[in-house]
Write a protein that holds these residues in place. Structure first.
Motif, mmCIF file in Angstrom:
data_model
loop_
_atom_site.group_PDB
_atom_site.id
_atom_site.type_symbol
_atom_site.label_atom_id
_atom_site.label_comp_id
_atom_site.label_asym_id
_atom_site.label_seq_id
_atom_site.Cartn_x
_atom_site.Cartn_y
_atom_site.Cartn_z
ATOM 1 N N MET A 52 0.826 -1.197 0.000
ATOM 2 C CA MET A 52 0.000 0.000 0.000
ATOM 3 C C MET A 52 0.868 1.258 0.000
ATOM 4 S SD MET A 52 -3.040 0.876 -0.124
ATOM 5 C CE MET A 52 -4.223 2.093 0.233
ATOM 6 N N LYS A 53 1.978 1.175 0.733
ATOM 7 C CA LYS A 53 2.875 2.317 0.835
ATOM 8 C C LYS A 53 3.423 2.692 -0.538
ATOM 9 C CE LYS A 53 6.881 3.884 3.373
ATOM 10 N NZ LYS A 53 7.668 3.691 4.572
ATOM 11 N N ARG A 54 3.894 1.693 -1.267
ATOM 12 C CA ARG A 54 4.485 1.931 -2.585
ATOM 13 C C ARG A 54 3.430 2.448 -3.574
ATOM 14 N NH1 ARG A 54 9.166 3.194 -3.948
ATOM 15 N NH2 ARG A 54 10.357 1.316 -3.887
ATOM 16 N N VAL A 55 2.215 1.934 -3.474
ATOM 17 C CA VAL A 55 1.136 2.368 -4.369
ATOM 18 C C VAL A 55 0.861 3.856 -4.181
ATOM 19 C CG1 VAL A 55 -1.323 2.098 -4.896
ATOM 20 C CG2 VAL A 55 0.087 0.081 -4.497
ATOM 21 N N LEU A 56 0.760 4.305 -2.933
ATOM 22 C CA LEU A 56 0.513 5.719 -2.661
ATOM 23 C C LEU A 56 1.653 6.591 -3.167
ATOM 24 C CD1 LEU A 56 -1.073 5.671 0.902
ATOM 25 C CD2 LEU A 56 -2.164 6.337 -1.227
ATOM 26 N N GLN A 57 2.877 6.135 -3.030
ATOM 27 C CA GLN A 57 4.018 6.902 -3.506
ATOM 28 C C GLN A 57 4.016 7.021 -5.028
ATOM 29 O OE1 GLN A 57 7.207 4.707 -1.714
ATOM 30 N NE2 GLN A 57 7.156 5.900 0.175
ATOM 31 N N VAL A 58 3.686 5.932 -5.706
ATOM 32 C CA VAL A 58 3.636 5.951 -7.174
ATOM 33 C C VAL A 58 2.500 6.851 -7.660
ATOM 34 C CG1 VAL A 58 3.190 4.532 -9.213
ATOM 35 C CG2 VAL A 58 4.765 3.723 -7.460
ATOM 36 N N VAL A 59 1.343 6.753 -7.016
ATOM 37 C CA VAL A 59 0.207 7.599 -7.395
ATOM 38 C C VAL A 59 0.546 9.075 -7.166
ATOM 39 C CG1 VAL A 59 -2.182 8.213 -6.813
ATOM 40 C CG2 VAL A 59 -1.530 5.823 -7.069
ATOM 41 N N ALA A 60 1.218 9.390 -6.074
ATOM 42 C CA ALA A 60 1.628 10.769 -5.794
ATOM 43 C C ALA A 60 2.576 11.284 -6.869
ATOM 44 C CB ALA A 60 2.282 10.855 -4.414
ATOM 45 N N LEU A 61 3.508 10.452 -7.276
ATOM 46 C CA LEU A 61 4.448 10.846 -8.324
ATOM 47 C C LEU A 61 3.741 11.062 -9.654
ATOM 48 C CD1 LEU A 61 7.433 11.319 -9.036
ATOM 49 C CD2 LEU A 61 7.565 8.899 -9.615
ATOM 50 N N VAL A 62 2.812 10.183 -9.994
ATOM 51 C CA VAL A 62 2.051 10.314 -11.247
ATOM 52 C C VAL A 62 1.210 11.588 -11.231
ATOM 53 C CG1 VAL A 62 0.177 9.288 -12.613
ATOM 54 C CG2 VAL A 62 2.054 7.861 -11.795
ATOM 55 N N VAL A 63 0.564 11.878 -10.106
ATOM 56 C CA VAL A 63 -0.249 13.098 -9.992
ATOM 57 C C VAL A 63 0.623 14.342 -10.157
ATOM 58 C CG1 VAL A 63 -1.598 14.519 -8.374
ATOM 59 C CG2 VAL A 63 -2.104 12.097 -8.625
ATOM 60 N N ALA A 64 1.783 14.362 -9.509
ATOM 61 C CA ALA A 64 2.672 15.525 -9.583
ATOM 62 C C ALA A 64 3.190 15.738 -11.006
ATOM 63 C CB ALA A 64 3.834 15.361 -8.610
ATOM 64 N N ILE A 65 3.656 14.679 -11.636
ATOM 65 C CA ILE A 65 4.185 14.802 -12.999
ATOM 66 C C ILE A 65 3.084 15.181 -13.974
ATOM 67 C CG2 ILE A 65 5.191 13.497 -14.915
ATOM 68 C CD1 ILE A 65 6.865 12.007 -12.821
ATOM 69 N N SER A 66 1.912 14.560 -13.843
ATOM 70 C CA SER A 66 0.784 14.873 -14.737
ATOM 71 C C SER A 66 0.360 16.326 -14.593
ATOM 72 C CB SER A 66 -0.402 13.963 -14.440
ATOM 73 O OG SER A 66 -0.056 12.627 -14.633
ATOM 74 N N ALA A 67 0.324 16.830 -13.376
ATOM 75 C CA ALA A 67 -0.091 18.212 -13.139
ATOM 76 C C ALA A 67 0.890 19.192 -13.780
ATOM 77 C CB ALA A 67 -0.206 18.487 -11.649
ATOM 78 N N VAL A 68 2.184 18.936 -13.624
ATOM 79 C CA VAL A 68 3.186 19.828 -14.208
ATOM 80 C C VAL A 68 3.121 19.786 -15.732
ATOM 81 C CG1 VAL A 68 5.667 20.222 -14.477
ATOM 82 C CG2 VAL A 68 4.722 19.769 -12.216
ATOM 83 N N VAL A 69 2.998 18.589 -16.311
ATOM 84 C CA VAL A 69 2.915 18.462 -17.770
ATOM 85 C C VAL A 69 1.661 19.144 -18.304
ATOM 86 C CG1 VAL A 69 2.602 16.789 -19.650
ATOM 87 C CG2 VAL A 69 4.354 16.402 -17.908
ATOM 88 N N PHE A 70 0.521 18.935 -17.635
ATOM 89 C CA PHE A 70 -0.728 19.578 -18.077
ATOM 90 C C PHE A 70 -0.628 21.093 -17.962
ATOM 91 C CE2 PHE A 70 -5.002 21.242 -17.133
ATOM 92 C CZ PHE A 70 -5.610 20.949 -18.344
ATOM 93 N N TRP A 71 -0.053 21.576 -16.859
ATOM 94 C CA TRP A 71 0.097 23.019 -16.652
ATOM 95 C C TRP A 71 0.959 23.626 -17.754
ATOM 96 C CZ3 TRP A 71 4.460 25.967 -14.796
ATOM 97 C CH2 TRP A 71 4.151 27.279 -14.459
ATOM 98 N N LEU A 72 2.059 22.956 -18.091
ATOM 99 C CA LEU A 72 2.930 23.458 -19.154
ATOM 100 C C LEU A 72 2.257 23.387 -20.521
ATOM 101 C CD1 LEU A 72 6.356 21.905 -18.060
ATOM 102 C CD2 LEU A 72 5.732 24.335 -18.054
ATOM 103 N N ALA A 73 1.572 22.295 -20.800
ATOM 104 C CA ALA A 73 0.939 22.114 -22.109
ATOM 105 C C ALA A 73 -0.253 23.041 -22.323
ATOM 106 C CB ALA A 73 0.498 20.670 -22.269
ATOM 107 N N ALA A 74 -0.945 23.397 -21.258
ATOM 108 C CA ALA A 74 -2.156 24.205 -21.381
ATOM 109 C C ALA A 74 -1.883 25.708 -21.311
ATOM 110 C CB ALA A 74 -3.168 23.808 -20.320
ATOM 111 N N GLY A 75 -0.642 26.104 -21.181
ATOM 112 C CA GLY A 75 -0.359 27.531 -21.235
ATOM 113 C C GLY A 75 0.534 28.059 -20.136
ATOM 114 N N ALA A 76 0.714 27.350 -19.070
ATOM 115 C CA ALA A 76 1.602 27.738 -17.964
ATOM 116 C C ALA A 76 1.377 29.177 -17.501
ATOM 117 C CB ALA A 76 3.059 27.516 -18.344
ATOM 118 N N GLN A 77 0.146 29.489 -17.163
ATOM 119 C CA GLN A 77 -0.209 30.822 -16.666
ATOM 120 C C GLN A 77 0.443 31.043 -15.312
ATOM 121 O OE1 GLN A 77 -2.002 33.320 -17.905
ATOM 122 N NE2 GLN A 77 -2.105 34.527 -16.069
ATOM 123 N N ARG A 78 1.242 32.091 -15.190
ATOM 124 C CA ARG A 78 1.930 32.349 -13.920
ATOM 125 C C ARG A 78 1.125 33.268 -13.013
ATOM 126 N NH1 ARG A 78 7.314 34.267 -16.159
ATOM 127 N NH2 ARG A 78 6.268 34.107 -18.128
#
Length: 95
Positions: free
Chosen positions: A1-27
């Motif tokens: 369970m520990k590893r699953v939560l860590q992997v999901v957290a990493l996927v969420v963080a990377i996906s959010a940054v990629v989406f933010w950059l791809a959608a315009g990166a409004q500062r």
């Protein structure tokens, strides 16, 4: 369970940054509409119209990274599972 939560957290963080950059990166704050300059055909006067467009801002990115951090923090609740190893001794004692 520990590893699953860590992997999901990493996927969420990377996906959010990629989406933010791809959608315009409004500062700034997230926008749901963007201004577009337009020229009136009859008078020739320039004006601004608004086009509906989602542009994620730093608040979107911060919320997503906070969620990823909470998931990673939740993984600290779970301990590493220890496996018990048993050693069987097959000694015969002669008396």
């Amino acid at each position: 369970m520990k590893r699953v939560l860590q992997v999901v957290a990493l996927v969420v963080a990377i996906s959010a940054v990629v989406f933010w950059l791809a959608a315009g990166a409004q500062r700034g704050w997230t926008k749901t509409s963007t201004p577009v300059k337009s020229v009136d055909e009859v008078t020739g006067i320039e004006g601004i119209t608004y086009k509906e467009q989602f542009v994620p801002g730093l608040d979107f990115l911060g919320a997503a990274l906070l969620g990823a951090g909470l998931l990673a923090g939740a993984s600290l609740i779970f301990r590493k599972t220890k496996t018990k190893t048993t050693i069987h001794s097959n000694r015969t004692i002669n008396s």
